[in-house]
Design an enzyme around this catalytic site. Structure first.
Site, PDB file in Angstrom:
ATOM      1  N   PHE A 130     -49.400 -37.689 -31.538  1.00 26.72           N
ATOM      2  CA  PHE A 130     -49.250 -38.426 -30.284  1.00 26.72           C
ATOM      3  C   PHE A 130     -49.395 -37.420 -29.143  1.00 26.72           C
ATOM      4  O   PHE A 130     -48.821 -36.329 -29.202  1.00 26.72           O
ATOM      5  CB  PHE A 130     -47.884 -39.113 -30.232  1.00 26.72           C
ATOM      6  CG  PHE A 130     -47.760 -40.097 -29.116  1.00 26.72           C
ATOM      7  CD1 PHE A 130     -48.349 -41.344 -29.204  1.00 26.72           C
ATOM      8  CD2 PHE A 130     -47.070 -39.774 -27.957  1.00 26.72           C
ATOM      9  CE1 PHE A 130     -48.256 -42.260 -28.164  1.00 26.72           C
ATOM     10  CE2 PHE A 130     -46.970 -40.677 -26.907  1.00 26.72           C
ATOM     11  CZ  PHE A 130     -47.562 -41.922 -27.011  1.00 26.72           C
ATOM     12  N   ASP A 199     -42.080 -35.852 -36.317  1.00 29.76           N
ATOM     13  CA  ASP A 199     -41.956 -36.925 -35.344  1.00 29.76           C
ATOM     14  C   ASP A 199     -41.924 -38.239 -36.128  1.00 29.76           C
ATOM     15  O   ASP A 199     -42.894 -38.604 -36.785  1.00 29.76           O
ATOM     16  CB  ASP A 199     -43.141 -36.904 -34.383  1.00 29.76           C
ATOM     17  CG  ASP A 199     -43.039 -37.965 -33.290  1.00 29.76           C
ATOM     18  OD1 ASP A 199     -42.485 -39.055 -33.548  1.00 29.76           O
ATOM     19  OD2 ASP A 199     -43.530 -37.713 -32.172  1.00 29.76           O
ATOM     20  N   TYR A 224     -37.012 -47.408 -29.580  1.00 32.73           N
ATOM     21  CA  TYR A 224     -37.431 -48.678 -28.984  1.00 32.73           C
ATOM     22  C   TYR A 224     -38.519 -49.383 -29.789  1.00 32.73           C
ATOM     23  O   TYR A 224     -38.968 -50.457 -29.399  1.00 32.73           O
ATOM     24  CB  TYR A 224     -37.877 -48.496 -27.533  1.00 32.73           C
ATOM     25  CG  TYR A 224     -38.835 -47.363 -27.295  1.00 32.73           C
ATOM     26  CD1 TYR A 224     -40.192 -47.483 -27.588  1.00 32.73           C
ATOM     27  CD2 TYR A 224     -38.395 -46.169 -26.748  1.00 32.73           C
ATOM     28  CE1 TYR A 224     -41.067 -46.447 -27.360  1.00 32.73           C
ATOM     29  CE2 TYR A 224     -39.258 -45.119 -26.507  1.00 32.73           C
ATOM     30  CZ  TYR A 224     -40.591 -45.266 -26.807  1.00 32.73           C
ATOM     31  OH  TYR A 224     -41.470 -44.224 -26.586  1.00 32.73           O
ATOM     32  N   LYS A 225     -38.929 -48.808 -30.916  1.00 33.82           N
ATOM     33  CA  LYS A 225     -39.922 -49.466 -31.756  1.00 33.82           C
ATOM     34  C   LYS A 225     -39.210 -50.232 -32.872  1.00 33.82           C
ATOM     35  O   LYS A 225     -38.681 -51.316 -32.639  1.00 33.82           O
ATOM     36  CB  LYS A 225     -40.910 -48.426 -32.304  1.00 33.82           C
ATOM     37  CG  LYS A 225     -41.790 -47.781 -31.242  1.00 33.82           C
ATOM     38  CD  LYS A 225     -42.768 -46.812 -31.856  1.00 33.82           C
ATOM     39  CE  LYS A 225     -43.770 -46.276 -30.859  1.00 33.82           C
ATOM     40  NZ  LYS A 225     -43.200 -45.437 -29.798  1.00 33.82           N
ATOM     41  N   ARG A 379     -54.218 -52.426 -32.887  1.00 35.20           N
ATOM     42  CA  ARG A 379     -53.092 -52.118 -33.770  1.00 35.20           C
ATOM     43  C   ARG A 379     -52.252 -53.378 -33.985  1.00 35.20           C
ATOM     44  O   ARG A 379     -51.814 -54.018 -33.024  1.00 35.20           O
ATOM     45  CB  ARG A 379     -52.206 -51.021 -33.178  1.00 35.20           C
ATOM     46  CG  ARG A 379     -52.915 -49.708 -32.938  1.00 35.20           C
ATOM     47  CD  ARG A 379     -51.919 -48.595 -32.651  1.00 35.20           C
ATOM     48  NE  ARG A 379     -50.891 -49.007 -31.697  1.00 35.20           N
ATOM     49  CZ  ARG A 379     -49.770 -48.323 -31.469  1.00 35.20           C
ATOM     50  NH1 ARG A 379     -49.519 -47.219 -32.140  1.00 35.20           N
ATOM     51  NH2 ARG A 379     -48.898 -48.750 -30.568  1.00 35.20           N
TER      52      ARG A 379
END
Length: 406
Positions: A130, A199, A224-225, A379
């Protein structure tokens, strides 16, 4: 009713996790497959936030730091997340953002490695990381006098040298959904005398991680995912027990001091993972996350069951795509970028499609929410706590309709 829709209905009826969907604010008229960017709102959160704002802040005010447990919240919430990562209590603290925690972990890891062997002045980063991880790693390497080497994740084991201090790898590739070999890469890094830093943003809460089992040194992740902590929810930092006594954060704030209210001019680090704290915690977001984690107290919400459903959902979606889009798959205008092997897949499917950005908007107009990554990737994120097999079928069918192949 199509055979695929019939199959989806049967799968949902037999799904032991299906009752957990009622724990979330989700619209049955919409398919939400963007939980790998922002999880749905758990029903437990609004009332808890109202209590925090109205009573703890509104009435108790400053007393809530002690009477409501605000001060201990970063480690308390960290201990709730730790079992989902295969970590022991006292190893995970919730604080700051993922980017800030990556910085702490890279610099702290370099310091740990260099203390053992001053020759260790190199940081490895997987090339598909990322972007913020790469930016932070570059800056951290410059600040610590390290060289930065960027290479494919699969090549890291063979690229390790006596100079390597830290290897920073994403557990799941955010674009393709490929699951990296955490056990194998970690073992290679450890054998080379370096430290592993993972990560977990796209794996924490979606699949078993096994931090302690596999000997991971350091890890970071967002909440938050798949943990559904809400927009901007604080991230977590994991420090393995064997490193805690010597871990030195590059951001020694008063909250990571052994005696924060002593106001001493010299810094003395706290014990354990509390060294990962910096400043005053973001209480509203932190306690919203705390309430969001209540769903994991349900007996059904066991991480291996979550993984089993995740794989079943993604398998079924890929099957539906094949059935609904045979021409696009045959001519290559639609291509699956996510590995089909279960041991190499996270909880998303990434499809390469023409005009992906416009297609994202069209799918949303038709009631299917996904996201786009430039230049041409769609996605589809599957959150087993609330995603249904019917959602997978409808998403594939709607994609076919949007592409004119219904």
């Amino acid at each position: 009713m199509s055979s695929l829709r019939t199959a989806a209905t049967a799968k949902d009826a037999a799904d032991p996790l299906a009752p957990l969907r009622d724990r979330f604010h989700v619209d049955d008229g919409e398919v939400y497959l963007d939980g790998n960017s922002l999880g749905a709102l758990p029903r437990s959160v609004p009332d808890r936030l109202a209590e925090v704002v109205g009573h703890e802040w509104g009435r108790l005010r400053i007393r809530s730091w002690t009477e409501s447990g605000w001060w201990e919240a970063p480690q308390r919430v960290g201990d709730r997340i730790a079992p989902l990562l295969g970590a022991a209590p006292g190893t995970t603290v919730v604080a700051d953002s993922t980017s800030v925690n990556v910085f702490k972990a890279v610099v702290g890891g370099v310091r740990l490695a260099a203390a053992r062997d001053p020759r260790r002045n190199e940081v490895l980063v997987d090339e598909s990381t990322f972007p913020t991880d790469g930016y932070i790693a570059q800056s951290a390497a410059e600040l610590t006098g390290c060289a930065l080497r960027v290479l494919p994740a699969g090549e890291i084991p063979d690229a390790l040298t006596p100079r390597t201090a830290v290897a920073l790898v994403n557990h799941v590739d955010y674009r393709s959904g490929e699951l990296r070999d955490l056990p194998g890469i970690t073992a290679a890094v450890r054998a080379a005398g370096a430290l592993s830093l993972w990560d977990l943003c796209h794996s924490g809460g979606a699949l078993p991680v096994g931090l302690a089992e596999h000997g991971v040194d350091l890890a970071v992740g967002c909440t938050y995912k798949y943990l559904n902590g809400g927009p901007g929810a604080p991230a977590y930092l994991y420090v393995a027990p064997e490193h805690q006594a010597d871990f030195r954060s590059p951001l020694p704030g008063w909250n990571s001091h052994r005696d924060p209210f002593g106001m001493a001019p010299e810094f003395t680090p706290a014990e354990g993972a509390l060294r990962g704290r910096v400043g005053t915690p973001d209480i509203l977001s932190l306690l919203a996350l705390d309430a969001a984690l209540d769903v994991w107290d349900e007996p059904a919400a066991e991480i291996t069951a979550i993984r089993e459903k995740s794989l079943a959902l993604t398998d079924f979606f890929v099957h539906c795509v094949r059935e609904y889009l045979p021409k696009a798959l045959a001519d290559g205008s639609v291509r699956n970028l996510t590995p089909e092997r279960h041991d190499r897949r996270g909880s998303q499917i990434a499809l390469r499609c023409p005009d992906a950005l416009a297609l994202t908007a069209e799918l949303q107009r038709r009631g299917v929410v996904v996201d786009h990554r430039p230049p041409d990737v769609l996605r589809f994120g599957f959150t087993p706590l609330y995603t249904r097999f019917a959602d997978a079928e409808r998403a594939a069918k709607t994609l076919a309709e949007a592409l004119g192949e219904a």
